[in-house]
Design a protein around this motif. Structure first.
Motif, mmCIF file in Angstrom:
data_model
loop_
_atom_site.group_PDB
_atom_site.id
_atom_site.type_symbol
_atom_site.label_atom_id
_atom_site.label_comp_id
_atom_site.label_asym_id
_atom_site.label_seq_id
_atom_site.Cartn_x
_atom_site.Cartn_y
_atom_site.Cartn_z
ATOM 1 N N VAL A 250 -3.781 79.816 -10.982
ATOM 2 C CA VAL A 250 -3.942 81.235 -11.330
ATOM 3 C C VAL A 250 -5.178 81.387 -12.220
ATOM 4 O O VAL A 250 -5.113 81.231 -13.437
ATOM 5 C CB VAL A 250 -2.686 81.798 -12.002
ATOM 6 C CG1 VAL A 250 -2.839 83.302 -12.223
ATOM 7 C CG2 VAL A 250 -1.453 81.511 -11.146
ATOM 8 N N THR A 251 -6.307 81.680 -11.590
ATOM 9 C CA THR A 251 -7.586 81.815 -12.294
ATOM 10 C C THR A 251 -8.047 83.265 -12.178
ATOM 11 O O THR A 251 -7.232 84.182 -12.210
ATOM 12 C CB THR A 251 -8.611 80.834 -11.708
ATOM 13 O OG1 THR A 251 -8.703 81.037 -10.283
ATOM 14 C CG2 THR A 251 -8.191 79.399 -11.954
ATOM 15 N N GLY A 252 -9.369 83.498 -12.068
ATOM 16 C CA GLY A 252 -9.865 84.854 -11.934
ATOM 17 C C GLY A 252 -9.238 85.541 -10.732
ATOM 18 O O GLY A 252 -9.222 85.000 -9.626
ATOM 19 N N GLY A 253 -8.709 86.737 -10.937
ATOM 20 C CA GLY A 253 -7.962 87.417 -9.889
ATOM 21 C C GLY A 253 -6.471 87.400 -10.154
ATOM 22 O O GLY A 253 -5.715 88.129 -9.517
ATOM 23 N N GLY A 254 -6.048 86.556 -11.113
ATOM 24 C CA GLY A 254 -4.657 86.526 -11.510
ATOM 25 C C GLY A 254 -3.705 86.173 -10.386
ATOM 26 O O GLY A 254 -4.090 85.636 -9.343
ATOM 27 N N LEU A 255 -2.433 86.487 -10.598
ATOM 28 C CA LEU A 255 -1.426 86.256 -9.561
ATOM 29 C C LEU A 255 -1.725 87.099 -8.328
ATOM 30 O O LEU A 255 -1.516 86.661 -7.191
ATOM 31 C CB LEU A 255 -0.038 86.609 -10.105
ATOM 32 C CG LEU A 255 0.577 85.634 -11.112
ATOM 33 C CD1 LEU A 255 1.722 86.302 -11.863
ATOM 34 C CD2 LEU A 255 1.069 84.374 -10.416
ATOM 35 N N THR A 256 -2.247 88.285 -8.536
ATOM 36 C CA THR A 256 -2.482 89.226 -7.441
ATOM 37 C C THR A 256 -3.410 88.665 -6.379
ATOM 38 O O THR A 256 -3.182 88.859 -5.176
ATOM 39 C CB THR A 256 -3.063 90.533 -8.006
ATOM 40 O OG1 THR A 256 -2.154 91.067 -8.985
ATOM 41 C CG2 THR A 256 -3.278 91.551 -6.905
ATOM 42 N N GLU A 257 -4.457 87.970 -6.804
ATOM 43 C CA GLU A 257 -5.458 87.482 -5.864
ATOM 44 C C GLU A 257 -5.282 86.017 -5.476
ATOM 45 O O GLU A 257 -5.673 85.618 -4.365
ATOM 46 C CB GLU A 257 -6.864 87.673 -6.457
ATOM 47 C CG GLU A 257 -7.215 89.110 -6.773
ATOM 48 C CD GLU A 257 -7.371 89.961 -5.531
ATOM 49 O OE1 GLU A 257 -7.601 89.397 -4.436
ATOM 50 O OE2 GLU A 257 -7.254 91.200 -5.642
ATOM 51 N N ASN A 258 -4.720 85.207 -6.360
ATOM 52 C CA ASN A 258 -4.680 83.762 -6.100
ATOM 53 C C ASN A 258 -3.485 83.304 -5.282
ATOM 54 O O ASN A 258 -3.606 82.393 -4.463
ATOM 55 C CB ASN A 258 -4.739 82.988 -7.423
ATOM 56 C CG ASN A 258 -6.125 82.999 -8.022
ATOM 57 O OD1 ASN A 258 -7.032 82.337 -7.533
ATOM 58 N ND2 ASN A 258 -6.304 83.779 -9.084
ATOM 59 N N LEU A 259 -2.335 83.910 -5.487
ATOM 60 C CA LEU A 259 -1.152 83.485 -4.733
ATOM 61 C C LEU A 259 -1.306 83.705 -3.223
ATOM 62 O O LEU A 259 -0.948 82.818 -2.424
ATOM 63 C CB LEU A 259 0.084 84.193 -5.276
ATOM 64 C CG LEU A 259 1.443 83.633 -4.876
ATOM 65 C CD1 LEU A 259 1.510 82.121 -5.016
ATOM 66 C CD2 LEU A 259 2.543 84.303 -5.695
ATOM 67 N N PRO A 260 -1.879 84.820 -2.769
ATOM 68 C CA PRO A 260 -2.056 84.989 -1.321
ATOM 69 C C PRO A 260 -2.957 83.939 -0.683
ATOM 70 O O PRO A 260 -2.897 83.748 0.546
ATOM 71 C CB PRO A 260 -2.680 86.392 -1.218
ATOM 72 C CG PRO A 260 -2.178 87.121 -2.417
ATOM 73 C CD PRO A 260 -2.168 86.071 -3.495
ATOM 74 N N ARG A 261 -3.762 83.229 -1.451
ATOM 75 C CA ARG A 261 -4.665 82.214 -0.894
ATOM 76 C C ARG A 261 -3.895 81.048 -0.276
ATOM 77 O O ARG A 261 -4.450 80.301 0.537
ATOM 78 C CB ARG A 261 -5.604 81.689 -1.981
ATOM 79 C CG ARG A 261 -6.555 82.747 -2.508
ATOM 80 C CD ARG A 261 -7.285 82.297 -3.753
ATOM 81 N NE ARG A 261 -8.214 81.193 -3.483
ATOM 82 C CZ ARG A 261 -8.953 80.614 -4.417
ATOM 83 N NH1 ARG A 261 -8.875 81.024 -5.685
ATOM 84 N NH2 ARG A 261 -9.765 79.639 -4.097
ATOM 85 N N VAL A 262 -2.629 80.843 -0.674
ATOM 86 C CA VAL A 262 -1.851 79.728 -0.123
ATOM 87 C C VAL A 262 -0.763 80.207 0.834
ATOM 88 O O VAL A 262 0.068 79.419 1.274
ATOM 89 C CB VAL A 262 -1.228 78.868 -1.248
ATOM 90 C CG1 VAL A 262 -2.316 78.319 -2.152
ATOM 91 C CG2 VAL A 262 -0.202 79.644 -2.064
ATOM 92 N N LEU A 263 -0.781 81.499 1.176
ATOM 93 C CA LEU A 263 0.227 82.050 2.075
ATOM 94 C C LEU A 263 -0.384 82.318 3.438
ATOM 95 O O LEU A 263 -1.461 82.909 3.538
ATOM 96 C CB LEU A 263 0.803 83.351 1.499
ATOM 97 C CG LEU A 263 1.435 83.247 0.104
ATOM 98 C CD1 LEU A 263 1.898 84.624 -0.359
ATOM 99 C CD2 LEU A 263 2.586 82.253 0.101
ATOM 100 N N PRO A 264 0.289 81.932 4.518
ATOM 101 C CA PRO A 264 -0.242 82.194 5.865
ATOM 102 C C PRO A 264 -0.156 83.674 6.214
ATOM 103 O O PRO A 264 0.551 84.453 5.557
ATOM 104 C CB PRO A 264 0.669 81.348 6.760
ATOM 105 C CG PRO A 264 1.933 81.189 5.995
ATOM 106 C CD PRO A 264 1.556 81.175 4.549
#
Length: 347
Positions: A250-264
């Protein structure tokens, strides 16, 4: 050859080679302390050698990551507290690396400044070595660039480069599915993202860096410089135990932007904001800056520095393993059909 006794030197132009050599000698013990299986050569060469077989890999895939510390450096420079930003630098790289399923093996740094202060540079690089030791990576080299005219006064910049490996076929994310549990790992504070906003809020508050922290002990500057947590060892332990399907730093972009990066595609995340208490530093930033909840969640980590996406039947066991590794795991939500991140509750 003509003897030009009054000719200009590199030192006259602002570059002190002797200081650079002194720095290399100063940091050699710190770098040597990070040695690990696989390292074939230390500081001083034109490149670093690493033996993947000696590190225990049979069919390895290399993984690389690079990052910096951002404007948190401005705070470190202005307060003179330089010992922890090296840890931040390592953390920002190796925490990304482990999200791919890789073990960090080696690290290189780039330190650029207008005028080389050996003591200040050594403090930074010794922090880098401390971060490498915590991550299990060897500090095998780097570059110190003295660049008069590019950086003013005692200003400097940092970049880091981490290389890791994993066995072929073990990359993350892998087989993420609806119903998977999201386990959050606590952050140590703001980490190394959002500091342009942090500095704006502090300036508006009228507080100086040496003022008493309004959200904890010690000075405001020291509290905000708390280094980024390094999650490598507990994350690798969880991966090796089985059941981890993805990791999100969880870096720049917070949970909102980073969690979707690992979801298909076709999957999103449902997160309960009431599952963990908002750490005091974030409550202060929110209130002092009048920052909206949505802006907080896409700028800061808000207390969760890493999220593990785990199979439901492994969630309890992995939470126990992470707790034994020194973490405080919290079930913060689950993977759901849809897209993006949906929040319930409130910060």
């Amino acid at each position: 050859m003509t003897d030009r006794r009054n000719g200009l030197t590199y030192a006259d132009a602002g570059v002190d080679i002797d200081a650079g050599n002194a720095l290399v000698e100063r940091i050699k013990p710190a770098a040597a302390a990070t040695a690990r299986p696989g390292v074939m050569a230390g500081l001083g060469g034109f490149g670093a050698l690493f033996d993947l077989r000696a590190a225990g890999y049979a069919d390895p895939v290399l993984v690389a990551a690079t990052d910096g510390v951002g404007t948190k450096l401005r705070l470190a420079i202005e307060t003179g507290r330089l010992g922890s930003v090296g840890i931040d630098l390592v953390a920002m790289c190796v925490n990304d690396l482990v999200c791919e399923g890789a073990e960090p093996l080696l690290f290189l740094d780039y330190f650029a400044t207008g005028r080389l202060d050996v003591e200040a540079a050594a403090a930074v690089i010794e922090g880098i070595a401390a971060g490498c030791a915590e991550a299990g990576a060897a500090l095998v080299g780097g570059e110190t660039a003295e660049m008069p005219g590019m950086y003013a006064g005692g200003d400097f910049d940092l970049a880091g480069f981490a290389v890791g490996a994993m066995e072929r076929g073990s990359a993350l994310p892998q087989a993420v599915a609806a119903g998977d549990v999201l386990i959050g790992l606590a952050s140590s504070g703001v980490h190394s993202n959002g500091f342009s906003l942090v500095r704006r809020i502090v300036a508006a508050s009228g507080l100086g860096w040496e003022a008493a922290s309004p959200f904890g002990e010690g000075s405001l500057g020291a509290a905000l410089l708390t280094p980024t947590r390094i999650y490598v060892r507990p994350a690798l332990a969880a991966i090796r135990a089985g059941g981890v399907r993805g990791l999100a730093h969880v870096t720049g972009g917070g949970l909102t932007e980073n969690l979707p990066r690992v979801l298909p595609a076709g999957l999103g995340a449902a997160i309960d904001l009431d599952a963990w208490p908002l750490p005091p530093v974030f409550a202060w930033l929110r209130d002092a800056g009048g920052v909206t909840e949505a802006e907080m969640l896409k700028t800061f980590n808000c207390g969760i520095g890493m999220v593990a996406v785990v199979a439901p039947d492994r969630a309890e066991a992995l939470a126990g393993l992470l707790e034994q590794a020194g973490e405080a795991p919290i079930a913060i939500g689950q993977v759901v059909p849809g897209a993006g991140v949906r929040y319930s509750g409130a910060l």
